[in-house]
Design an enzyme around this catalytic site. Structure first.
Site, PDB file in Angstrom:
ATOM      1  CG  HIS A 141      -1.968  -1.092   1.211  1.00 45.58           C
ATOM      2  ND1 HIS A 141      -2.727  -1.392  -0.001  1.00 45.58           N
ATOM      3  CD2 HIS A 141      -1.453  -2.172   1.764  1.00 45.58           C
ATOM      4  CE1 HIS A 141      -3.210  -2.193   0.978  1.00 45.58           C
ATOM      5  NE2 HIS A 141      -2.829  -2.957   1.989  1.00 45.58           N
ATOM      6  CB  SER A 262      12.907  21.858 -15.122  1.00 47.29           C
ATOM      7  OG  SER A 262      12.377  22.836 -15.133  1.00 47.29           O
TER       8      SER A 262
END
Length: 434
Positions: A141, A262
């Site tokens: 999870h 970026s």
């Protein structure tokens, strides 16, 4: 497929020139079979073979006039061959040529994809072996669970890829069927013996019941197997994306000299390959759905499948090949940051060993529910800060009533996650050898 996601060897299989030359190959196989069965004179066949060639521009010009691609094709061949084209397309219907050629193109594309996927499997195997002895934290999870071998992650993807390769290999085999059964598949002009011989010359099997098209369940299987292959690559890519998150930082994609991550933030190194592969897999699943829609055709044939296949066949195979090659480069360039792997394993200060403590208490005589509550109490307090789990356990008389200090110490060791990794590796490589 757009050039950005096309590699030359895959794209070359789907050019107009390649298509028409494959049609010609199919037509000549039929003629050769007719020679074998004394329908077409051998001398005429030899002259046909020597003269026949593809002129894409001429075929396309013919199609503008007749609005039928096979007729445009046969007209162009007849123009250059002359009287020796007497048995060219004799007894055949358009689908005999188109579907049989399509099988050849899908087969060849499939073999290219299988070859590339074998190289990806080799890269995954190499990485899995290299990381076999690195202890890491497992996650359930998204939450830290128990220790395991870091290499098991890559071993799992290797095994899945090999299963997907097996599935696709079967699909390639099941797509390798041709037909020369004529209008509505009734062998009205040429007998089944011609079909058997012609398919044999092409390395195909004859379709048992072709109607006037090869049944599209074969094609649906092929594109579904491709989608599964792509989805397996996506599962691997999603895992690598998670592992590259700043908060995790256990792996890093290759970053070439001069590369920029970026336009606004010079520090960025983004998981661009893994993200690209995730998106490509979505496309492959869409092509599979379209192929499933093609299965129910009207009566002996219609052409509702044709427009779909003109798009999905080149797109899906070219994209799948691109994905596999890019995935291999991604795996070959992955940098495993062992310091971060170790730091994450220790980040919860021993909480990942709570299950082992639970079992040790049970083995020492404490009932499971009481043992669970005892360990959980200390684990939840350790989450909040202060002493680590091991120190809390060693300071608790209720724990020491069942476990000696050395027994507690023995539980908190990362090697627990590596103890049986070797068995798993051997079983996977035995079941899925390269």
């Amino acid at each position: 497929m757009i050039d950005r996601y096309s590699l030359p060897e895959a794209a070359a299989l789907w050019t107009e020139d390649a298509k028409y030359n494959t049609w010609l190959k199919v037509e000549l196989a039929a003629c050769k079979a007719m020679v074998k069965h004394k329908i077409m004179p051998e001398a005429m066949y030899k002259r046909l073979v020597s003269k026949a060639h593809v002129d894409v521009a001429k075929i396309q010009k013919n199609e503008e006039l007749v609005k039928h691609d096979i007729i445009a094709f046969t007209m162009a061949i007849e123009e250059v061959v002359g009287a020796d084209a007497q048995y060219f397309h004799y007894g055949l219907t358009s689908s005999d040529v188109i579907d049989t050629a399509f099988a050849l193109q899908l087969r060849d594309a499939g073999l290219l994809i299988l070859g590339a996927s074998r190289e990806l499997a080799a890269s995954l195997k190499k990485l899995a072996v290299a990381c076999k002895k690195i202890p890491a934290v497992g996650r359930s999870h998204g939450i830290h669970a128990e220790p395991l071998s870091f290499g098991l992650r890559f071993l799992s993807h290797y095994a899945e890829l090999q299963r997907n390769r097996e599935r696709f290999e079967r699909a390639v085999e099941n797509i390798s069927f041709g037909m020369f059964s004529g209008a509505v598949g009734s062998y009205g002009t040429l007998p089944p013996s011609i079909e058997k011989a012609a398919c044999g010359f092409l390395g195909l099997q004859p379709e048992p019941v072709s109607t006037q098209v090869i049944p599209r369940d074969r094609h649906a299987e092929y594109f579904s197997a491709l989608a599964l292959l792509g989805t397996g690559i996506e599962r691997m890519s999603v895992e690598l994306r998670h592992l590259q998150r700043t908060e995790v930082g256990e792996v890093e994609e290759g970053f070439s000299h001069g590369q920029k991550g970026s336009s606004a933030m010079p520090h960025k190194k983004n998981p661009i390959s893994a993200e690209n592969l995730t998106g490509c897999a979505r496309l492959l699943r869409g092509y599979a759905e379209a192929a499933l829609e093609n299965v129910p055709l009207w009566h002996e044939r219609d052409i509702s499948h044709s427009s779909v296949e003109r798009v999905i066949a080149p797109d899906a195979t070219i994209l799948a090949h691109y994905m596999i090659v890019r995935a291999r480069k991604l795996i070959d360039g992955i940098k495993v940051k062992e310091d971060r792997v170790l730091a994450n394993l220790n980040a919860t200060r021993g909480l990942v060993y709570s299950g082992a403590v639970l079992l040790a208490l049970v083995e020492s005589g404490l009932n499971r529910d009481s043992a669970y509550r005892l360990v959980q109490k200390h684990a939840l307090e350790a989450w909040k800060g202060g002493d680590a789990l091991k120190e809390r356990l060693l300071a608790d008389p209720d724990v020491l009533q069942y476990l000696k200090k050395r027994d507690v110490e023995a539980v908190f060791h990362a090697s627990r996650g590596l103890e049986h990794a070797e068995h798993t590796y051997k079983e996977v490589f035995r079941r899925y050898p390269l």
